[in-house]
Scaffold this active site. Structure first.
Site, PDB file in Angstrom:
ATOM      1  N   SER A 106      -9.629   2.420   2.910  1.00  0.00           N
ATOM      2  CA  SER A 106      -8.559   2.673   1.962  1.00  0.00           C
ATOM      3  C   SER A 106      -8.073   1.964   1.214  1.00  0.00           C
ATOM      4  O   SER A 106      -7.627   2.097  -0.094  1.00  0.00           O
ATOM      5  CB  SER A 106      -7.790   3.727   2.483  1.00  0.00           C
ATOM      6  OG  SER A 106      -6.900   3.147   3.631  1.00  0.00           O
ATOM      7  N   SER A 138      -9.697   0.272   7.154  1.00  0.00           N
ATOM      8  CA  SER A 138      -9.367   0.035   6.026  1.00  0.00           C
ATOM      9  C   SER A 138      -8.978  -0.954   5.315  1.00  0.00           C
ATOM     10  O   SER A 138      -8.221  -1.479   4.085  1.00  0.00           O
ATOM     11  CB  SER A 138      -8.069   0.883   5.826  1.00  0.00           C
ATOM     12  OG  SER A 138      -9.348   2.788   5.759  1.00  0.00           O
ATOM     13  N   LYS A 180       1.232  -1.180  -0.138  1.00  0.00           N
ATOM     14  CA  LYS A 180       0.183  -0.264   0.247  1.00  0.00           C
ATOM     15  C   LYS A 180       0.786   0.672  -0.296  1.00  0.00           C
ATOM     16  O   LYS A 180       2.051   1.293   1.032  1.00  0.00           O
ATOM     17  CB  LYS A 180      -1.098  -0.204   1.128  1.00  0.00           C
ATOM     18  CG  LYS A 180      -2.100   1.247   1.324  1.00  0.00           C
ATOM     19  CD  LYS A 180      -3.053   1.154   2.588  1.00  0.00           C
ATOM     20  CE  LYS A 180      -4.039   1.915   2.752  1.00  0.00           C
ATOM     21  NZ  LYS A 180      -5.282   1.635   3.915  1.00  0.00           N
TER      22      LYS A 180
HETATM   23  N1  GLN Z   1     -13.456   4.847   6.181  1.00  0.00           N
HETATM   24  C1  GLN Z   1     -12.506   5.175   7.707  1.00  0.00           C
HETATM   25  C2  GLN Z   1     -12.113   6.314   7.336  1.00  0.00           C
HETATM   26  O1  GLN Z   1     -12.400   7.062   6.567  1.00  0.00           O
HETATM   27  C3  GLN Z   1     -11.675   4.152   8.107  1.00  0.00           C
HETATM   28  C4  GLN Z   1     -10.106   4.100   7.322  1.00  0.00           C
HETATM   29  C5  GLN Z   1      -9.013   3.302   7.409  1.00  0.00           C
HETATM   30  O2  GLN Z   1      -9.314   2.097   7.861  1.00  0.00           O
HETATM   31  N2  GLN Z   1      -7.713   3.593   7.010  1.00  0.00           N
HETATM   32  O3  GLN Z   1     -10.636   6.954   8.457  1.00  0.00           O
END
Ligand code: GLN
Length: 489
Positions: A154, A178, A79
């Site tokens: 994400s 994410s 990532k």
């Molecule tokens: N979707 C969540 C956010 O927008 C989690 C994102 C994540 O786990 N990095 O913060």
């Protein structure tokens, strides 16, 4: 089966029997990545040359008579919020678009130590803030099961790459869901380890008390192999736990007889798609057939989790992101004084969602509102953690949907941040409590979109997750389905 569709443990067997070389697998994966990248757009950077030379080196280590590490020669995508020495690390933000780190994240060091082949860097929501990868400042990623839909986020690039054969496995990071939510949207396995199990050194910080790196793979055994490589104490991360992690592969192929599965009423109410609910109910029945025992548990404070998360996470983000000031690294906007330089850099470099979060977090931490918002959120967080402690007195693991819906359409939620935030309603409590959870494929909607089952365990009990999810996987076929993305000719 195509080479790029295989799992790491299958490839390992073929390497050992000398039926296949890493160079052949890497070439197949890199070709697949190049062929369908125009459609899926999973990567920010594809590292063709680095991958070729890493594969050649791995093949030398895999030569007869040598004992190569378990991930030697396996193509793995990273990532793009994990630092890779000499390889651009953008966090999918314009502000870091040309940032080339001078060092590797510990997770990357460990993968290189195992002689894994790094295929490139995968797309994410900018600074990992989002649930669809639509917030990427570089480009969007599309779901390989339906190119009109999002891959989740994400870690959408990582999940899409693994699902579509553009990498054999991938790393993800999970602050509120994410790893698990994109894994569920793309029909792959994603595990968020216990806070402190995997080093965060070299992971670009979003919310430091919640962030955790974990594996995204095609099956449970591969997740155990990748977690083996990642987990363990790191003196470079002061929040890294001083424990000796077990060999996680020893937890697979075990019986689930008598294992108690907690079913929280709060997670089985309204707000989820009927098809998701039906798949989860069916999965719980399958686990019962395998000898597990369902028990009811309560997680009373979970309705406050999303609100508490969006105060804690944004507060931490507003502080962590203060370092992008145009002075030290990354983008710099021209101006004739330092204040203008800094504010112009941030105004141009950050996208709308990142700005929204910096403002929310700064507000929550401001003198007049600190107690009313931030401190209250911390208190809610403690209550959520205690709920889990109490629930785990009655059960060994907790089951729930990973996300209330299957993959949604590109653009469907971009105008409504609140609705986007609710995508993580079942995953966020796990991060707030610092415990571990896995998402595994457990069904498909009528439109052929994958559905994910989330299994949650207490801190440092990843072994339980491997036992139960492997047993489920052995008894089902969901993880064997692959999306059929074809390169446009
Ligand atoms: N979707 C969540 C956010 O927008 C989690 C994102 C994540 O786990 N990095 O913060």
């Amino acid at each position: 089966m195509e080479l790029y569709e295989m799992t790491a443990h299958e490839l390992r067997g073929k390497f050992e029997r000398r039926e296949l070389s890493s160079a052949e697998v890497t070439a197949a994966v890199m070709k697949r990545a190049a062929d369908i990248e125009p459609l899926v757009r999973a990567y920010v950077t594809i590292a063709h040359d680095e991958a070729d030379s890493a594969a050649a080196e791995a093949d030398r280590a895999l030569a007869p008579g040598k004992s190569a590490p378990p991930l030697a020669g396996i193509p793995i995508a990273v990532k793009d919020n994990m630092c890779t020495k000499g390889m651009r690390t953008t966090c999918s933000s314009k502000i870091l678009a040309n940032f080339v780190p001078p060092y590797d994240a510990t997770v990357v060091t460990r993968l290189r130590g195992q002689m894994a082949v790094i295929t490139g860097k995968t797309n994410l929501d900018e600074f990992a803030m989002g649930s669809s990868t639509e917030n990427s400042g570089i480009h969007k990623t599309f779901n390989p099961w339906d190119l009109e839909r999002v891959p989740g986020g994400s870690s959408g690039g990582s999940a899409a790459a693994v699902a579509a054969g553009m990498a054999i496995m991938a790393t993800g990071s999970d602050t509120g869901g994410s790893i698990r939510q994109p894994a569920s949207f793309c029909g792959v396995v994603g595990l968020k380890p216990t806070y402190g199990l995997v080093s965060r050194y070299g992971l670009v910080a979003f919310a430091s008390s919640l962030d955790q790196i974990g594996p995204i793979t095609r099956d449970v055994e591969d997740a155990a192999l990748l977690l083996n490589a990642m987990a363990g104490h790191d003196p470079l991360d002061t929040t890294s736990a001083k424990i000796m992690p077990p060999d996680y592969t020893t937890f697979i192929n075990r019986s689930v007889k008598g294992m108690r599965i907690g079913l929280p009423a709060e997670y089985f109410g309204d707000g989820q798609e009927p098809e998701v609910r039906a798949a989860i109910d069916k999965s719980v029945r399958k686990l019962e057939e395998l000898g597990a025992e369902p028990v009811e548990v309560e997680l009373h404070h979970s309705p406050y989790a999303v609100a508490a998360y969006y105060l804690c996470a944004t507060a931490e983000a507003s502080s962590n992101l203060a370092r992008y000031d145009g002075a030290q690294y990354g983008m710099r906007a021209e101006a004739d004084n330092v204040i203008d330089m800094c504010s112009r850099t941030r105004a141009r470099g950050f996208g709308a969602e990142v700005k929204r979060r910096i403002m929310l977090g700064t507000y929550a931490l401001s003198a007049g509102y600190y107690d009313a918002y931030y401190v209250k959120a911390l208190k809610a967080r403690t209550l959520i953690k205690r709920d889990f402690d109490r629930a785990f007195e009655k059960c060994d693991v907790i089951a729930s949907p990973t996300s209330p819906t299957a993959a949604f359409k590109v653009g469907e939620k971009t105008d409504n941040p609140l609705e986007m935030y609710l995508s993580d309603i079942f995953t966020i409590p796990v991060n707030l409590a610092g415990i571990c959870a896995i998402s595994i494929p457990c069904g498909f909607t009528l439109q052929n979109l994958p559905i994910g089952l989330q299994l949650i365990a207490p801190a440092f009990e990843e072994g339980r997750l491997f036992t139960i999810s492997h047993a489920f996987e052995q008894a089902t076929e969901w993880h064997k389905k692959r999306p059929s993305v074809m390169p446009s000719s």
